[in-house]
Design an enzyme around this catalytic site. Sequence first.
Site, PDB file in Angstrom:
ATOM      1  N   TYR A  91       0.827  -1.199   0.000  1.00 59.40           N
ATOM      2  CA  TYR A  91       0.000   0.000   0.000  1.00 59.40           C
ATOM      3  C   TYR A  91       0.868   1.258   0.000  1.00 59.40           C
ATOM      4  CZ  TYR A  91      -3.501  -3.417   1.648  1.00 59.40           C
ATOM      5  OH  TYR A  91      -4.320  -4.508   1.798  1.00 59.40           O
ATOM      6  N   HIS A 133       0.159 -12.348   1.503  1.00 55.76           N
ATOM      7  CA  HIS A 133      -0.608 -11.408   0.690  1.00 55.76           C
ATOM      8  C   HIS A 133      -0.646 -11.806  -0.787  1.00 55.76           C
ATOM      9  CE1 HIS A 133      -1.417  -6.809  -0.034  1.00 55.76           C
ATOM     10  NE2 HIS A 133      -2.504  -7.554  -0.173  1.00 55.76           N
TER      11      HIS A 133
END
Length: 318
Positions: free
Chosen positions: A44, A129
């Site tokens: 992010y 992830h």
Amino acid sequence: MGSLGLGAATIGNLYRAISDETARATVDAAWEVGIRHFDTAPHYGLGLSERRLGAALAERPRDAFVLSTKVGRWLEPSDQGGSDLAIGGYDVPADFRRVWDFSADGVKRSLEASLERLGTDRIDTVYIHDPDDHWVEAVEGAYPALAALRDQGVVGTIGVGMNQWEMPAAFVRETDIDQVMLAGRYTLLEQPALDELLPLCVERGVSVVAAAVFNTGLMSRPEVGDDARYDFAQAPKEQVARARALAAVCARHDVVLPQAAIQFPLAHPAVTSVVVGARTAEQITDAAEWMAAPIPPALWDDLRSVGLLGADTPVPVP
């Protein structure tokens, strides 16, 4: 507000840049409404989300909140210049590039870097992830490394975070993970995880954190616009039409679409919390209000009667 968490992708400049002050105000507002679960990832904003979140939480009692981040994308310094917007979707300088790395060494290096960016001495939950194309590496490298760190008490719980349900189901069957962060695959709009993954999680005692409950924007507003997003892209016409049909039924019961969308996943016994993204303090305050506002049971009956929810789909009860 223990069942609601803040997803910090947006304060990492997802799609467009915001200031440090706006990001800080968003986290502060989340804290003020009672949110104590914060989720981030190196992906992010190429680390910006972790840095901003860590700075905003630095003066909070560490035992008072739950912090999660992710492994699988190693951030390698880059001199390519330009912006990450066209590459990863974040409006930040492309000073790093993401390198897929689900090795045991990669997990350890990633966690060390995350701890430094977050300015903390521990992470409560670590997710593998998006290992969609890396099953072998993730299950043979990342998972054993995280399990060992969990056994040593270095991290609290471990899990997998994905935008699909099939591979998380394989993780639940074949490993001893504690949690699944399921993005977009169990929402008011669609429930493909209902028949297999969620019952499996109940059976194995694996908790599910429902993320992207608005399907990345499609159900985030009372009215569904023509420019609405679905799964990080322009929403297909059929999904827009379905979301508008949901919104129309909600309106008949004086409920707004995001209110129903944020509460719906928690009706399933596997789902323990919902994580939503917010770019501003107002957005996370709205989310908290939607979570708390009562919904008449007749709304869910109405959705079932018009075929927008299956007859056996769990729904919230007062």
